[in-house]
Design a protein around this motif. Structure first.
Motif, PDB file in Angstrom:
ATOM      1  N   ASN A 222       0.786  -1.171  -0.007  1.00 21.85           N
ATOM      2  CA  ASN A 222      -0.106  -0.079   0.214  1.00 21.85           C
ATOM      3  C   ASN A 222       0.931   1.171   0.017  1.00 21.85           C
ATOM      4  O   ASN A 222       0.155   2.311   0.426  1.00 21.85           O
ATOM      5  N   THR A 223       2.073   1.064  -0.066  1.00 25.52           N
ATOM      6  CA  THR A 223       3.050   2.349  -0.180  1.00 25.52           C
ATOM      7  C   THR A 223       3.702   2.800  -1.568  1.00 25.52           C
ATOM      8  O   THR A 223       3.771   1.703  -2.287  1.00 25.52           O
ATOM      9  N   VAL A 224       4.306   3.718  -1.598  1.00 25.76           N
ATOM     10  CA  VAL A 224       5.270   4.064  -2.670  1.00 25.76           C
ATOM     11  C   VAL A 224       6.716   4.545  -2.032  1.00 25.76           C
ATOM     12  O   VAL A 224       6.306   5.197  -1.180  1.00 25.76           O
ATOM     13  N   ALA A 246      -5.057   0.081   0.223  1.00 29.13           N
ATOM     14  CA  ALA A 246      -4.757  -0.935  -0.720  1.00 29.13           C
ATOM     15  C   ALA A 246      -3.945  -0.760  -1.728  1.00 29.13           C
ATOM     16  O   ALA A 246      -3.037   0.165  -1.754  1.00 29.13           O
ATOM     17  N   THR A 247      -3.561  -2.005  -2.409  1.00 33.01           N
ATOM     18  CA  THR A 247      -2.481  -2.120  -3.306  1.00 33.01           C
ATOM     19  C   THR A 247      -2.269  -0.987  -4.160  1.00 33.01           C
ATOM     20  O   THR A 247      -3.249  -0.486  -4.700  1.00 33.01           O
ATOM     21  N   VAL A 248      -1.009  -0.542  -4.371  1.00 35.09           N
ATOM     22  CA  VAL A 248      -0.730   0.688  -5.134  1.00 35.09           C
ATOM     23  C   VAL A 248      -0.528   0.094  -6.662  1.00 35.09           C
ATOM     24  O   VAL A 248       0.567  -0.393  -6.691  1.00 35.09           O
ATOM     25  N   TRP A 249      -1.258   0.098  -7.599  1.00 32.58           N
ATOM     26  CA  TRP A 249      -1.000  -0.832  -8.992  1.00 32.58           C
ATOM     27  C   TRP A 249      -0.250  -0.182  -9.900  1.00 32.58           C
ATOM     28  O   TRP A 249       0.430  -0.614 -10.639  1.00 32.58           O
ATOM     29  N   LEU A 265       3.873  13.365  -8.536  1.00 35.65           N
ATOM     30  CA  LEU A 265       3.915  12.003  -8.678  1.00 35.65           C
ATOM     31  C   LEU A 265       2.309  11.481  -8.810  1.00 35.65           C
ATOM     32  O   LEU A 265       1.545  11.879  -7.676  1.00 35.65           O
ATOM     33  N   LEU A 266       1.708  10.840  -9.705  1.00 35.16           N
ATOM     34  CA  LEU A 266       0.623  10.439  -9.635  1.00 35.16           C
ATOM     35  C   LEU A 266       0.588   8.809  -9.151  1.00 35.16           C
ATOM     36  O   LEU A 266       1.345   8.071  -9.903  1.00 35.16           O
ATOM     37  N   THR A 267      -0.568   8.453  -8.576  1.00 35.31           N
ATOM     38  CA  THR A 267      -0.453   6.996  -7.930  1.00 35.31           C
ATOM     39  C   THR A 267      -1.971   6.567  -7.978  1.00 35.31           C
ATOM     40  O   THR A 267      -2.877   7.214  -8.023  1.00 35.31           O
ATOM     41  N   HIS A 268      -2.347   5.371  -8.514  1.00 32.66           N
ATOM     42  CA  HIS A 268      -3.585   4.633  -8.581  1.00 32.66           C
ATOM     43  C   HIS A 268      -3.780   3.451  -7.946  1.00 32.66           C
ATOM     44  O   HIS A 268      -2.480   2.517  -7.849  1.00 32.66           O
ATOM     45  N   SER A 269      -4.708   2.908  -7.517  1.00 34.33           N
ATOM     46  CA  SER A 269      -4.790   2.008  -6.280  1.00 34.33           C
ATOM     47  C   SER A 269      -6.076   0.944  -6.489  1.00 34.33           C
ATOM     48  O   SER A 269      -7.028   1.471  -6.964  1.00 34.33           O
ATOM     49  N   ALA A 270      -5.801  -0.001  -5.743  1.00 41.28           N
ATOM     50  CA  ALA A 270      -6.878  -1.015  -5.475  1.00 41.28           C
ATOM     51  C   ALA A 270      -8.068  -0.249  -4.495  1.00 41.28           C
ATOM     52  O   ALA A 270      -9.355  -0.777  -4.432  1.00 41.28           O
ATOM     53  N   TYR A 325      -6.801   0.138 -12.371  1.00 36.43           N
ATOM     54  CA  TYR A 325      -5.438  -0.356 -12.798  1.00 36.43           C
ATOM     55  C   TYR A 325      -4.403   0.539 -13.488  1.00 36.43           C
ATOM     56  O   TYR A 325      -3.218   0.239 -13.383  1.00 36.43           O
ATOM     57  N   SER A 326      -4.661   1.480 -14.069  1.00 34.49           N
ATOM     58  CA  SER A 326      -3.901   2.487 -15.082  1.00 34.49           C
ATOM     59  C   SER A 326      -4.436   3.728 -14.956  1.00 34.49           C
ATOM     60  O   SER A 326      -5.508   4.134 -14.937  1.00 34.49           O
TER      61      SER A 326
END
Length: 428
Positions: A222-224, A246-249, A265-270, A325-326
């Protein structure tokens, strides 16, 4: 009587790439300069031509298990592109293409007339060579990424590690010589994605403290994590981004940052969210001072204690009902697109009139900022019918349907249905 005119949709489908792959496809990665698109599926990679929206060539025979990720190496000669593949056989493979034999080989058209090509498929000479295998991971390789110069390659795996490899040169014919620089083991779960900060204005604002290359990694924990090379040549984790539930996809750096600012920074997750993170910069970091020695008399034992503070400055308006997912950030328009398990494609734009500075203290430690600077421009439901969308990317258009070849952008989505689908985007 007053009549209203319905505006045209923001996102409209274009004819799909041919042929359909008829099996789950994981991503489609455009070449940075050539009209090519690489799509991994099963144990193969199909290279599509963006000029014809059809298959150009296929990479087969390099891996024993599913190929899940690919990346183009920057700096390769125009007629000899190089590609790295990451596989569930725990290896990364290096490939090279020799396009010097045939004029226009990188844009040739291959026509198909059936599920697998069938009769009428033109004979094509396979010019891709599998040059080198990089071994070291204990489990599936889930992501591969080249640094902006192409000197470094990062690979990540289910074994919770990130490996950094260095291109030591050598012959292009055999993939050259690669050495392991370091193995990073601080994540507590599978490392799903790695991404290097692009070589853009603003990246060098902290160059005196660390090397210019910056790597981000996203994990099932769950981290970056943000990694930099210190003055001793050691790669260290300078920040842990916590906030996703949750998971960082996946992750993507801002391709065109604001003047004087380090790329976001862009992040996306479950957890169904898309988040934006910003480095908290001190005033002295805003402008690089090449003559200043940032280390001064600081002992070596303290250098690794220097950390960076990254703040969650935006959580995008929630559109997705399941895993994202993306997500992809356009360098041209600044728009962001996302896709995922629910089959939805969403398009966002940043409202530049809102002040980020007021939020910098609000989103610390991943807390949700009070307002979002981003708005939803449009959505598409069931972009691949009932199938999940595994990847979305921005891509230049070279097909006959555009009047601005190599300039106009489109979106490309890749799904469980084996279809690689381009989308025209209308900028409102």
């Amino acid at each position: 009587m007053t009549t209203t005119t319905t505006p045209p949709p923001i996102i409209t489908p274009l004819p799909a790439f041919q042929p359909d792959l008829y099996q789950r496809a994981w991503a489609s990665i455009p070449h940075p300069t050539l009209p090519l698109l690489a799509t991994p599926h099963a144990t193969s990679v199909t290279i599509f031509s963006l000029a014809t929206l059809s298959k150009h060539s296929t990479l087969t025979g390099g891996h024993e298990r599913s190929v899940r990720t690919v990346a183009w190496q920057p700096g390769a000669r125009a007629n000899q592109p190089r590609l790295v593949t990451g596989s569930f056989d725990a290896t990364a493979g290096l490939w090279s293409y020799d396009g010097s034999k045939e004029k226009g080989a990188l844009e040739k058209e291959v026509k198909f007339s059936g599920k697998d090509g069938g009769e009428g498929e033109e004979e094509e000479e396979e010019d891709w060579e599998f040059n080198l295998v990089l071994e070291g991971h204990e489990n599936e390789v889930k992501s591969v990424a080249f640094s902006p110069s192409g000197q470094y390659l990062a690979t990540s795996s289910r074994d919770k590690s990130v490996w950094i490899w260095e291109d030591m040169g050598g012959s292009d014919d055999d993939g050259g010589e690669w050495e392991t620089v370091t193995v990073l083991n601080e994540h507590e779960g599978d490392v799903k994605a790695v991404a290097w900060c692009p070589d853009v204005a603003g990246r060098a604002s902290l160059k005196g403290r660390y090397s210019a290359d910056v790597l981000a990694s996203a994990s099932y924990d769950n981290t970056v994590r943000i990694w930099r090379e210190d003055s001793d040549g050691e790669w260290v984790c300078v920040s842990v981004l916590e906030g996703h539930e949750a998971t960082v996809w996946g992750i993507q750096w801002e391709p065109k940052p604001r003047e004087g600012k380090f790329p976001r920074l862009l992040t996306h997750s479950a957890d169904k969210t898309v988040r934006l993170w910003t480095l908290r910069q001190e005033e002295e970091d805003e402008v690089e001072e090449p003559s200043r020695n940032p280390w001064g008399a600081i002992p070596n034992t303290m250098r690794r204690e220097l950390k960076e503070e990254w703040v969650c400055t935006d959580v995008f308006p929630q559109v997705h009902s399941r895993d994202v997912y993306s997500a992809a950030w356009s360098a041209d328009s600044g728009m962001v697109a996302s896709a995922g398990s629910d089959g939805i494609i969403a398009l966002y734009a940043e409202d530049a009139t809102q002040q980020e500075d007021a939020q910098m203290g609000q989103g610390a430690n991943g807390a949700v900022p009070p307002t979002s600077r981003w708005k939803v421009l449009g959505t598409v439901s069931d972009g691949h019918g009932p199938y999940e969308i595994n990847h979305i990317t921005w891509c230049k258009r070279f097909d006959p349907g555009t009047e601005r070849k190599g300039e106009e952008e489109m979106l490309v989505t890749t799904g469980d249905d084996g279809v690689v689908r381009p989308w025209q985007v209308r900028i409102p």
